[in-house]
Each structure stands twice: as C-alpha cells, then as structure tokens.
Design a protein around this motif. Structure first.
Motif, short mmCIF file in Angstrom:
data_model
loop_
_atom_site.label_atom_id
_atom_site.label_comp_id
_atom_site.label_asym_id
_atom_site.label_seq_id
_atom_site.Cartn_x
_atom_site.Cartn_y
_atom_site.Cartn_z
N ILE A 77 -13.51 4.01 -56.65
CA ILE A 77 -13.54 3.97 -55.18
C ILE A 77 -13.89 5.37 -54.63
O ILE A 77 -14.69 5.51 -53.71
CB ILE A 77 -12.19 3.46 -54.63
N GLN A 78 -13.30 6.40 -55.25
CA GLN A 78 -13.60 7.76 -54.79
C GLN A 78 -15.04 8.13 -55.10
O GLN A 78 -15.72 8.76 -54.29
CB GLN A 78 -12.59 8.74 -55.40
N HIS A 82 -15.22 7.24 -51.06
CA HIS A 82 -13.95 7.32 -50.33
C HIS A 82 -13.34 8.71 -50.56
O HIS A 82 -13.10 9.11 -51.70
CB HIS A 82 -12.98 6.23 -50.79
N ASP A 83 -13.07 9.39 -49.44
CA ASP A 83 -12.59 10.76 -49.51
C ASP A 83 -11.09 10.76 -49.17
O ASP A 83 -10.71 11.13 -48.06
CB ASP A 83 -13.40 11.59 -48.49
N GLY A 84 -10.28 10.33 -50.07
CA GLY A 84 -8.85 10.29 -49.78
C GLY A 84 -8.12 9.61 -50.91
O GLY A 84 -8.71 9.34 -51.95
N SER A 85 -6.83 9.31 -50.69
CA SER A 85 -6.05 8.73 -51.78
C SER A 85 -6.36 7.24 -51.91
O SER A 85 -6.84 6.59 -50.97
CB SER A 85 -4.56 8.96 -51.54
N VAL A 86 -6.06 6.71 -53.07
CA VAL A 86 -6.20 5.28 -53.35
C VAL A 86 -4.86 4.82 -53.91
O VAL A 86 -4.49 5.19 -55.01
CB VAL A 86 -7.32 5.01 -54.38
N ILE A 100 -19.67 5.12 -46.91
CA ILE A 100 -21.12 5.20 -46.79
C ILE A 100 -21.63 5.70 -48.14
O ILE A 100 -21.25 6.78 -48.59
CB ILE A 100 -21.56 6.19 -45.68
N ASN A 101 -22.47 4.89 -48.75
CA ASN A 101 -22.94 5.20 -50.10
C ASN A 101 -24.46 5.17 -50.06
O ASN A 101 -25.05 4.12 -49.79
CB ASN A 101 -22.37 4.14 -51.06
N GLU A 105 -23.70 1.16 -45.76
CA GLU A 105 -22.29 0.93 -45.51
C GLU A 105 -21.77 -0.10 -46.52
O GLU A 105 -22.33 -1.19 -46.64
CB GLU A 105 -22.11 0.39 -44.09
N ILE A 106 -20.73 0.26 -47.22
CA ILE A 106 -20.16 -0.64 -48.24
C ILE A 106 -18.68 -0.82 -47.97
O ILE A 106 -17.96 0.16 -47.73
CB ILE A 106 -20.30 -0.03 -49.66
#
Ligand SMILES: Nc1ncnc2c1ncn2[C@@H]1O[C@H](COP(=O)(O)OP(=O)(O)O)[C@@H](O)[C@H]1O
Ligand SMILES: [Mg+2]
Length: 189
Positions: A77-78, A82-86, A100-101, A105-106
């Motif tokens: 996910i990171q 994703h810029d944060g915790s999971v 945004i990949n 947009e995903i």
C-alpha cells in the motif's frame, strides 16, 4: 493494449506454475511487495487505455496468524503511494486508501475477514461494490468468506519456514496467478 493482448504477447498459457520466493528477513518481503506494487502500476497504465478501463485487481493474502499478511499489505500500500501508516483492519474488516499512482487515482481496500461471523457478512456490510472500483482489493483470511467473494486475480501465501527456527524472520512466499492480470504480474516478478 488490452490485457488479453498482453497475455497473448507473452504466451503465458498454459497457466503459470506458482512462483516461490524465499525471504531471509523482512526486508526481502518488503522488496517483493514493492516490485508487486510496481507491476500493478504498469498493469494499470496499460489498461487505462482500454474503454472502459478494467483497472482492478483482487489479491488474496493467505497464511497463518503472524505469517506477515498485514506486513506485506503495508509495504504494498505504501509503495503504491500511501504516505502514512497502514493499520490492520482486524476490527472494522476493511480500511480504504486513496492514492495517486502514476497520475492515476487508485482506491485500495484492505480487508481482514478473520472476525467475520458468517460468510456473507462482507456483502451485508456493503463491501461488494469495492470489488468493482478501479483499484486494488487485498483480502486477508479470504477463506472466512467460504467462496462467496468475487474471483481473485492472484493469491499470495506467506509461511514461516520452521516452527523451531531461532530466526523467526524467514518466510516462504508462494504466488499463484488466477487470471491474465495475475499472470501479467507473476511472470514479471
Ligand atoms: N520476512 C518477514 N515477512 C513478513 N513479516 C515478517 C518477516 N519477518 C518478521 N516479520 C514480522 O512478523 C510479523 C507479521 O505480522 P502480521 O503482518 O501482522 O501477520 P498477519 O497479518 O499474517 O497475522 C510482523 O511483526 C513482522 O514485522
Ligand atoms: Mg493481519
């Protein structure tokens, strides 16, 4: 180029053999998850030219408690942006992430079905539509749904190598393709 073309071009039929990766440490698992994310991005870039785009991938994450399913999902996910915790979706069954990949947009839906009481609880919770979103569904404990989930594109199984090993970071990861999209990823991993 559509996914069937990709499939033909690479002549991946008959179905691929399962791919086995040995991980000596967590960093190896992280590297596999990052390569996997990169291939999802490539796949989505190809399919974004389709009309309508079939940008969706369902991944089953299998293995015992503590084998590393959430850890694999976290790195994936990171790496997808994703810029944060999971955190583990153990209590609310599903955590969504919008990333945004490569300019696309995903939506990623990370499920953990371990605490489901009945096989169709995921559907009653309104999760069925998440399997149609452009994006990625990662499902821990898919077996709890007893075959009621939409088809998976591939499965990722994590196993601790030895119960008696003093080094508890060793894992074997087995990846199996179940669709042309799954084969696109596994044949390049
Ligand atoms: N090679 C490895 N791959 C994945 N996780 C590892 C590895 N080595 C050690 N770990 C650790 O094992 C634990 C796996 O926990 P978790 O990912 O929550 O498992 P699960 O979701 O399968 O129950 C984490 O604490 C992680 O840091
Ligand atoms: Mg977990």
């Amino acid at each position: 180029m559509n996914i069937n073309q990709i499939d033909q071009d690479n002549q991946t039929h008959p179905p691929l053999e399962p791919l086995r990766k040995h991980c000596r440490q967590e960093a190896d698992t992280a590297n596999i998850a990052r390569s996997f994310a990169d291939l999802i991005s490539q796949l989505f870039l190809h399919t974004s030219q389709e009309d309508p785009p079939s940008r969706h991938i369902n991944v089953a994450l299998e293995g015992n408690l503590g084998s590393g399913k959430t850890t694999f999902a976290r790195y994936l996910i990171q790496a997808l942006g994703h810029d944060g915790s999971v955190k583990s979706p153990t209590y609310n069954l599903c955590e969504p992430y919008l990333v945004i990949n490569n300019g696309l947009e995903i939506t990623i839906h990370h499920f953990d079905l371990y605490r489901m009481q009945t096989p169709l609880e995921w559907e009653e919770a309104g999760f069925a539509e998440y399997f149609d979103y452009p994006g990625v569904c990662l499902v821990e404990w898919p077996e709890k749904a007893e075959g009621t989930l939409p088809a998976f594109d591939l499965s990722v199984r994590l196993e601790a190598i030895s119960l008696f090993s003093t080094d508890d970071s060793e894992r074997e990861i087995t990846l199996k393709a179940k669709s042309a999209s799954g084969e696109f990823i596994i044949s390049r991993l």
